[in-house]
Design an enzyme around this catalytic site. Structure first.
Site, PDB file in Angstrom:
ATOM      1  N   ASP A  47       0.836  -1.200   0.000  1.00 56.98           N
ATOM      2  CA  ASP A  47       0.000   0.000   0.000  1.00 56.98           C
ATOM      3  C   ASP A  47       0.872   1.252   0.000  1.00 56.98           C
ATOM      4  O   ASP A  47       1.988   1.232   0.539  1.00 56.98           O
ATOM      5  CB  ASP A  47      -0.902   0.027   1.236  1.00 56.98           C
ATOM      6  CG  ASP A  47      -1.944  -1.093   1.219  1.00 56.98           C
ATOM      7  OD1 ASP A  47      -2.292  -1.550   0.127  1.00 56.98           O
ATOM      8  OD2 ASP A  47      -2.380  -1.503   2.311  1.00 56.98           O
ATOM      9  N   PRO A  48       0.380   2.350  -0.567  1.00 54.82           N
ATOM     10  CA  PRO A  48       1.179   3.595  -0.590  1.00 54.82           C
ATOM     11  C   PRO A  48       1.683   4.025   0.783  1.00 54.82           C
ATOM     12  O   PRO A  48       2.809   4.515   0.903  1.00 54.82           O
ATOM     13  CB  PRO A  48       0.200   4.617  -1.177  1.00 54.82           C
ATOM     14  CG  PRO A  48      -0.680   3.799  -2.076  1.00 54.82           C
ATOM     15  CD  PRO A  48      -0.867   2.490  -1.347  1.00 54.82           C
TER      16      PRO A  48
END
Length: 300
Positions: A47-48
Site C-alpha cells: 500500500d502507498p
C-alpha cells in the site's frame, strides 16, 4: 521489421526499502528508469502508506516473480483501537468508533483465531477484482461491495508491544494476506474497532528490507556504474526451489524448450530449476531424471 525495445537487456532483482507516500507501481517505474532496463515488475504490492521491502524484478527475473509471490512474508504493524475506517488504515475516513480499549491479555487470547489457515475478507479498498473491475475503483465511486472471503495461511502472529491505545504485532503469512483485514477483524473480535496505524514489510521470501536501497540512493546513483552493485542475481527468485545441475548439452536443449536430463534428482512432479555454471537455465517439472521446462531464461 520488429521494433527495438527501449532500454538495456538487464536481468536480476533490485530490493527497495519503500518509503510511505508512494505506490508500488511508481517504485517499479523509478527502478526501471534508474537501471535503463527494458522490462520490470514486482513481487507483491505494498500500500502507498506502507514501508519496507519491495522486490523489483528486471528482465528475465520477471519470470521468477510467481515463486517469490508465493513465498512467506513478514510484517510488523500497529493496530490503533477505537476507530474503524473506510480503508482499514489511517488514510481512510472514520466509519465507526468505540470507547473499548482491550489490554494485552485480551489481545493475546484473541490471536489464536487468526493463526493457521484462516479466511479473511479483503478491504473495500483493495486490488481484488469485482466483475472485472478493481475494488478500489468501485470504492472510490461509493460502491459498497460484498467481497468473498479468501483463504490465508498465517504462520505466526505475535504481540511485540502494547499500550492503552493500540498493539504492535508481527505476522508471517503466505500469499494474498491483507494486514488491514487482520486489524479490522481483530478489533471486532475484541468488541471494539481497529485499523492499521502503520505497516512495514520486513521480508518477502529471500529478500529483506534491511538490505534494500532507499529511493533517495536509487535516484542519486541512477544511470551510473555504481548502481549495478544493487542488482541481485536472477537466481535469488528461485531460492525456495530445488536446483538441479545440468550438462552444457542439456542446458542447450532446455533453452530451446525441450526436456533434458539432469545430474541429480528430486521428487516426482516437483517444480525445480536447472543450473549450469551458477546460472539459471530453466524452471520446470522433474519427472524420472528429466526436467520438463515451463520457463526458460535467455540471459546471454
Amino acid at each position: 521489421m520488429a521494433r527495438r525495445k527501449k532500454g538495456r537487456p538487464i536481468h536480476g532483482w533490485v530490493i527497495v526499502d519503500k518509503p510511505a507516500g508512494i505506490g508500488s507501481t511508481q517504485v517499479v517505474g523509478k527502478v526501471r528508469w534508474a537501471f535503463d532496463a527494458q522490462k520490470a515488475g514486482h513481487a507483491g504490492t505494498l500500500d502507498p502508506d506502507a514501508t519496507g521491502v519491495l522486490a523489483v524484478a528486471l528482465g528475465e527475473a520477471t519470470k521468477t516473480v510467481p515463486f517469490v509471490t508465493d513465498a512467506l512474508k513478514a510484517y510488523r504493524f500497529r493496530v490503533a483501537w477505537g476507530a474503524e475506517t473506510s480503508t482499514d488504515d489511517a488514510s481512510g475516513e472514520t466509519v465507526a468508533t468505540s470507547e473499548v480499549r482491550p489490554d494485552a491479555a485480551a489481545v493475546e487470547a484473541a490471536l489464536p483465531a487468526f493463526r493457521g489457515q484462516i479466511e479473511q475478507i479483503p478491504p473495500q479498498v483493495s486490488a481484488v477484482r469485482v466483475e472485472g473491475e478493481r475494488a478500489y475503483d468501485l470504492a472510490r465511486e461509493g460502491v459498497e461491495m460484498d467481497l468473498a472471503p479468501r483463504p490465508l495461511w498465517v504462520e505466526r502472529l505475535e504481540i511485540i508491544a502494547a499500550d492503552a491505545d493500540g498493539v504492535e504485532l508481527e505476522m508471517v503469512c503466505g500469499k494474498g494476506g491483507y494486514v488491514r483485514s487482520i486489524a479490522r477483524d481483530l478489533g471486532r473480535a475484541l468488541g471494539t474497532y481497529g485499523h492499521v496505524a502503520w505497516l512495514r514489510r520486513l521480508w518477502s521470501g529471500p529478500f529483506e528490507a534491511e538490505a534494500g536501497i532507499s529511493l533517495e540512493e536509487l535516484e542519486r546513483l541512477a544511470r551510473t556504474p555504481e548502481l549495478e552493485a544493487h542488482l541481485r542475481p536472477l537466481e535469488m527468485g528461485l531460492a525456495d526451489l530445488p536446483a538441479l545441475p545440468v550438462t552444457e548439452a542439456a542446458a542447450t536443449r532446455l533453452r530451446h524448450g525441450n526436456p533434458a536430463e539432469v545430474l541429480s534428482g528430486a521428487e516426482f512432479g516437483e517444480t525445480c530449476w536447472a543450473v549450469r555454471d551458477g546460472q539459471a537455465v530453466a524452471v520446470g517439472t522433474y519427472k524420472a531424471g528429466m526436467l520438463h521446462p515451463s520457463k526458460v531464461f535467455q540471459t546471454g
